[in-house]
Design a protein around this motif. Structure first.
Motif, PDB file in Angstrom:
ATOM      1  N   ILE A 158     -54.760  62.840 -40.319  1.00 29.38           N
ATOM      2  CA  ILE A 158     -53.694  61.851 -40.473  1.00 29.38           C
ATOM      3  C   ILE A 158     -53.580  61.410 -41.930  1.00 29.38           C
ATOM      4  O   ILE A 158     -52.473  61.249 -42.462  1.00 29.38           O
ATOM      5  CB  ILE A 158     -53.973  60.639 -39.554  1.00 29.38           C
ATOM      6  CG1 ILE A 158     -53.868  61.047 -38.078  1.00 29.38           C
ATOM      7  CG2 ILE A 158     -53.037  59.485 -39.861  1.00 29.38           C
ATOM      8  CD1 ILE A 158     -52.495  61.500 -37.641  1.00 29.38           C
ATOM      9  N   SER A 159     -54.706  61.235 -42.598  1.00 27.84           N
ATOM     10  CA  SER A 159     -54.683  60.856 -44.016  1.00 27.84           C
ATOM     11  C   SER A 159     -54.047  61.946 -44.864  1.00 27.84           C
ATOM     12  O   SER A 159     -53.271  61.665 -45.783  1.00 27.84           O
ATOM     13  CB  SER A 159     -56.101  60.565 -44.511  1.00 27.84           C
ATOM     14  OG  SER A 159     -56.618  59.387 -43.929  1.00 27.84           O
ATOM     15  N   GLN A 160     -54.366  63.203 -44.551  1.00 25.74           N
ATOM     16  CA  GLN A 160     -53.783  64.314 -45.297  1.00 25.74           C
ATOM     17  C   GLN A 160     -52.279  64.404 -45.082  1.00 25.74           C
ATOM     18  O   GLN A 160     -51.562  64.994 -45.891  1.00 25.74           O
ATOM     19  CB  GLN A 160     -54.468  65.622 -44.897  1.00 25.74           C
ATOM     20  CG  GLN A 160     -55.917  65.719 -45.355  1.00 25.74           C
ATOM     21  CD  GLN A 160     -56.628  66.945 -44.822  1.00 25.74           C
ATOM     22  OE1 GLN A 160     -56.039  67.775 -44.123  1.00 25.74           O
ATOM     23  NE2 GLN A 160     -57.905  67.083 -45.143  1.00 25.74           N
ATOM     24  N   ALA A 161     -51.794  63.791 -43.998  1.00 21.62           N
ATOM     25  CA  ALA A 161     -50.357  63.778 -43.712  1.00 21.62           C
ATOM     26  C   ALA A 161     -49.637  62.641 -44.436  1.00 21.62           C
ATOM     27  O   ALA A 161     -48.415  62.517 -44.326  1.00 21.62           O
ATOM     28  CB  ALA A 161     -50.126  63.658 -42.213  1.00 21.62           C
ATOM     29  N   GLY A 162     -50.390  61.810 -45.168  1.00 25.25           N
ATOM     30  CA  GLY A 162     -49.756  60.783 -45.984  1.00 25.25           C
ATOM     31  C   GLY A 162     -50.026  59.347 -45.585  1.00 25.25           C
ATOM     32  O   GLY A 162     -49.436  58.428 -46.161  1.00 25.25           O
ATOM     33  N   PHE A 163     -50.933  59.125 -44.632  1.00 25.76           N
ATOM     34  CA  PHE A 163     -51.238  57.763 -44.197  1.00 25.76           C
ATOM     35  C   PHE A 163     -52.521  57.265 -44.868  1.00 25.76           C
ATOM     36  O   PHE A 163     -53.458  58.034 -45.078  1.00 25.76           O
ATOM     37  CB  PHE A 163     -51.392  57.705 -42.678  1.00 25.76           C
ATOM     38  CG  PHE A 163     -50.120  57.980 -41.921  1.00 25.76           C
ATOM     39  CD1 PHE A 163     -49.233  56.957 -41.647  1.00 25.76           C
ATOM     40  CD2 PHE A 163     -49.805  59.271 -41.509  1.00 25.76           C
ATOM     41  CE1 PHE A 163     -48.051  57.202 -40.960  1.00 25.76           C
ATOM     42  CE2 PHE A 163     -48.628  59.537 -40.819  1.00 25.76           C
ATOM     43  CZ  PHE A 163     -47.743  58.500 -40.550  1.00 25.76           C
TER      44      PHE A 163
ATOM     45  N   LEU B 162     -48.958  53.166 -38.357  1.00 21.43           N
ATOM     46  CA  LEU B 162     -49.476  54.091 -37.343  1.00 21.43           C
ATOM     47  C   LEU B 162     -50.869  53.670 -36.898  1.00 21.43           C
ATOM     48  O   LEU B 162     -51.729  53.358 -37.736  1.00 21.43           O
ATOM     49  CB  LEU B 162     -49.536  55.512 -37.920  1.00 21.43           C
ATOM     50  CG  LEU B 162     -50.000  56.633 -36.993  1.00 21.43           C
ATOM     51  CD1 LEU B 162     -48.996  56.878 -35.888  1.00 21.43           C
ATOM     52  CD2 LEU B 162     -50.235  57.921 -37.789  1.00 21.43           C
ATOM     53  N   VAL B 163     -51.093  53.647 -35.591  1.00 22.05           N
ATOM     54  CA  VAL B 163     -52.424  53.468 -35.017  1.00 22.05           C
ATOM     55  C   VAL B 163     -52.815  54.784 -34.359  1.00 22.05           C
ATOM     56  O   VAL B 163     -52.029  55.367 -33.607  1.00 22.05           O
ATOM     57  CB  VAL B 163     -52.447  52.327 -33.982  1.00 22.05           C
ATOM     58  CG1 VAL B 163     -53.787  52.306 -33.237  1.00 22.05           C
ATOM     59  CG2 VAL B 163     -52.211  50.984 -34.659  1.00 22.05           C
ATOM     60  N   THR B 164     -54.007  55.259 -34.658  1.00 21.29           N
ATOM     61  CA  THR B 164     -54.462  56.527 -34.090  1.00 21.29           C
ATOM     62  C   THR B 164     -55.867  56.374 -33.527  1.00 21.29           C
ATOM     63  O   THR B 164     -56.588  55.434 -33.875  1.00 21.29           O
ATOM     64  CB  THR B 164     -54.483  57.655 -35.148  1.00 21.29           C
ATOM     65  OG1 THR B 164     -55.430  57.317 -36.183  1.00 21.29           O
ATOM     66  CG2 THR B 164     -53.124  57.846 -35.769  1.00 21.29           C
ATOM     67  N   GLY B 165     -56.261  57.290 -32.676  1.00 20.22           N
ATOM     68  CA  GLY B 165     -57.621  57.269 -32.167  1.00 20.22           C
ATOM     69  C   GLY B 165     -57.790  58.082 -30.906  1.00 20.22           C
ATOM     70  O   GLY B 165     -56.822  58.492 -30.271  1.00 20.22           O
TER      71      GLY B 165
ATOM     72  N   VAL C 185     -50.574  57.403 -32.231  1.00 22.81           N
ATOM     73  CA  VAL C 185     -50.969  58.730 -31.738  1.00 22.81           C
ATOM     74  C   VAL C 185     -52.372  58.590 -31.166  1.00 22.81           C
ATOM     75  O   VAL C 185     -53.305  58.206 -31.877  1.00 22.81           O
ATOM     76  CB  VAL C 185     -50.960  59.789 -32.853  1.00 22.81           C
ATOM     77  CG1 VAL C 185     -51.564  61.106 -32.333  1.00 22.81           C
ATOM     78  CG2 VAL C 185     -49.554  60.032 -33.372  1.00 22.81           C
ATOM     79  N   PHE C 186     -52.527  58.868 -29.885  1.00 20.65           N
ATOM     80  CA  PHE C 186     -53.831  58.861 -29.236  1.00 20.65           C
ATOM     81  C   PHE C 186     -54.076  60.231 -28.612  1.00 20.65           C
ATOM     82  O   PHE C 186     -53.127  60.918 -28.207  1.00 20.65           O
ATOM     83  CB  PHE C 186     -53.906  57.780 -28.152  1.00 20.65           C
ATOM     84  CG  PHE C 186     -53.799  56.380 -28.678  1.00 20.65           C
ATOM     85  CD1 PHE C 186     -54.715  55.899 -29.601  1.00 20.65           C
ATOM     86  CD2 PHE C 186     -52.781  55.543 -28.249  1.00 20.65           C
ATOM     87  CE1 PHE C 186     -54.618  54.606 -30.092  1.00 20.65           C
ATOM     88  CE2 PHE C 186     -52.675  54.244 -28.738  1.00 20.65           C
ATOM     89  CZ  PHE C 186     -53.599  53.774 -29.660  1.00 20.65           C
TER      90      PHE C 186
ATOM     91  N   VAL D 190     -49.732  67.217 -36.285  1.00 19.51           N
ATOM     92  CA  VAL D 190     -49.064  66.137 -35.566  1.00 19.51           C
ATOM     93  C   VAL D 190     -48.720  64.996 -36.517  1.00 19.51           C
ATOM     94  O   VAL D 190     -47.604  64.466 -36.504  1.00 19.51           O
ATOM     95  CB  VAL D 190     -49.947  65.628 -34.408  1.00 19.51           C
ATOM     96  CG1 VAL D 190     -49.310  64.411 -33.742  1.00 19.51           C
ATOM     97  CG2 VAL D 190     -50.168  66.737 -33.383  1.00 19.51           C
ATOM     98  N   GLY D 191     -49.672  64.617 -37.375  1.00 24.90           N
ATOM     99  CA  GLY D 191     -49.455  63.511 -38.287  1.00 24.90           C
ATOM    100  C   GLY D 191     -48.334  63.758 -39.276  1.00 24.90           C
ATOM    101  O   GLY D 191     -47.548  62.854 -39.592  1.00 24.90           O
ATOM    102  N   LYS D 192     -48.230  64.983 -39.763  1.00 28.65           N
ATOM    103  CA  LYS D 192     -47.166  65.320 -40.712  1.00 28.65           C
ATOM    104  C   LYS D 192     -45.800  65.162 -40.070  1.00 28.65           C
ATOM    105  O   LYS D 192     -44.844  64.682 -40.695  1.00 28.65           O
ATOM    106  CB  LYS D 192     -47.372  66.756 -41.205  1.00 28.65           C
ATOM    107  CG  LYS D 192     -46.380  67.199 -42.283  1.00 28.65           C
ATOM    108  CD  LYS D 192     -46.697  68.610 -42.749  1.00 28.65           C
ATOM    109  CE  LYS D 192     -45.699  69.071 -43.815  1.00 28.65           C
ATOM    110  NZ  LYS D 192     -46.004  70.464 -44.259  1.00 28.65           N
ATOM    111  N   ASN D 193     -45.691  65.561 -38.804  1.00 28.61           N
ATOM    112  CA  ASN D 193     -44.423  65.447 -38.089  1.00 28.61           C
ATOM    113  C   ASN D 193     -44.066  63.980 -37.839  1.00 28.61           C
ATOM    114  O   ASN D 193     -42.909  63.573 -37.965  1.00 28.61           O
ATOM    115  CB  ASN D 193     -44.510  66.207 -36.769  1.00 28.61           C
ATOM    116  CG  ASN D 193     -43.150  66.547 -36.193  1.00 28.61           C
ATOM    117  OD1 ASN D 193     -42.152  66.598 -36.904  1.00 28.61           O
ATOM    118  ND2 ASN D 193     -43.103  66.778 -34.903  1.00 28.61           N
TER     119      ASN D 193
END
Length: 388
Positions: A17-22, A74-77, A116-117, A377-380
């Motif tokens: 997710i970080s590599q996608a810009g977050f 964005l919240v992910t986990g 995104v979970f 997924v994160g990039k999209n």
């Protein structure tokens, strides 16, 4: 864009997710070994996590997220998945390890633009269908919380009634979709299926679907059976070109070359690493690359063939030491994957160091989301949030 990473584990999902810009504003994980892994790699600035805050180590139920309200994109986990694992005891909602209510609470308290979970494929079993629907409804209406002492099925009834009624225009609501994704279809050298949930705040009006698959088994079979390009690329002699008979027949049936890229295989992932059993001195020069003895093949646990996408790495009683996290060589012999090889199969960078014993590091890897899948997924998601 700002994110919160929950149940971070060794950091695979968060890294992608970080590599996608977050940029994470908070990272939460209860396991000390996972936190040690994150802290060391953060300090070394490995995998693009040098900008991460120090992980919040402890029980998520004791963490108040309201200070982030309105400031999170964005919240992910990955809420702990043991209640739903195909290898577990299937206790689901009756299992105290079920952390889905906490994931919903974080969404409620922070009101992110999206979430995104992920979880194991076992959550989509027919026996869990009602609870799966309960999860989706809770994520859709995170403010419609259970009443004191209310059973989850009664809460489900209230959610269903609310969903079919005319809701308030100013309520917090998310448009939620979920799908089982096979990591191999997104450039991960492993057949790893996870159910991924994505939700966008309804007021944003975002239309979204999961990213298109970029890789396929058919393309790999074309290169192995029809063109031979795979074997030529790896300089494999004809006598050593071993492929399952059913896969070989499937490859022969292909009429034309698929447009997607080929699935990556175990050989693609680790072929350049010295064998830690046969070349221990060379292997010692590689981080987390040591031989672990005791591997054996038995029914249902035969290891990953070198020239196929790897089988799913596992954690817990049915992974290490259950016997599936193994390489099966062309001659039929087996050995456990090293930590570094397993990290390659999960698309972690080579400089990423895992803390703990071999079994502890393998547990971290067995629970991880492949970095490449998380990035896809994160990039999209990021592209749609930027355009909103």
């Amino acid at each position: 864009m700002r994110a919160i990473e929950l149940f971070a584990g060794a950091g695979g999902l968060g890294m992608g997710i970080s590599q996608a810009g977050f940029r994470p504003a908070q990272v939460v994980e209860w396991d000390r070994w996972c936190c040690d892994t994150i802290r060391e790699n953060r300090k070394a600035k490995v995998g693009g996590i040098g900008h991460w805050p120090l992980p919040t180590e402890g029980d998520i139920r004791a963490v108040d997220f309201r200070r982030h309200e309105g400031n999170i994109d964005l919240v992910t986990g990955g809420p702990p998945c043991q209640p739903f694992s195909l290898g577990g005891k299937h206790r689901a909602h009756a299992d105290a390890r079920d952390m889905w209510p906490e994931a919903v609470r974080v969404v409620r308290e922070t009101r992110p633009r999206a979430f995104v979970f992920e979880n194991v494929k076992g959550l989509t079993r027919a026996s869990f269908a009602t609870y799966l629907a309960h999860i989706v409804h809770q994520l859709t209406y995170p403010e419609l919380t259970p009443l004191p002492g209310e059973a989850w099925l009664d809460h489900m009834v209230r959610l269903e009634r609310h969903h079919t009624a005319k809701g308030s225009s100013d309520e917090l609501r998310y448009n939620v979709v979920y799908r089982v994704l096979n990591a191999a279809n997104y450039g991960v050298p492993q057949r790893r299926e996870r159910v991924v949930f994505a939700g966008f705040r309804a007021d944003l009006g975002i239309e979204w679907s999961f990213p298109e698959e970029t890789h396929s088994l058919e393309s790999l079979l074309w290169e192995q059976v029809r063109s031979g390009d795979y074997w030529d690329q790896h300089k494999v002699a004809k006598r050593h070109r071993v492929i399952d008979a059913r896969l070989h027949a499937r490859g022969l049936a292909l009429a034309e070359k698929p447009q997607t890229a080929a699935w990556l295989t175990v050989r693609d992932a680790i072929g350049d690493l010295p064998d830690p059993e046969r070349e221990p001195e060379l292997a010692a020069a590689c981080l987390n690359h040591r031989f672990q003895g005791g591997a054996r093949s038995y029914v249902g646990h035969t290891g990953s063939p070198l020239d196929e996408a790897g089988k799913t790495l596992k954690a817990g009683v049915h992974g290490v030491p259950g016997g599936e996290n193994m390489l099966r060589r062309a001659d039929g012999s087996v050995r456990y994957f090293s930590v570094r090889e397993s990290a390659r199969l999960q698309t972690f960078p080579d400089a990423f160091r895992f803390h703990g014993s071999w079994s502890e590091a393998m547990r971290q890897l067995g629970n991880a989301v492949p970095v490449q899948l998380a990035h896809a997924v994160g990039k999209n998601v990021a592209r749609h949030l930027v355009a909103a």
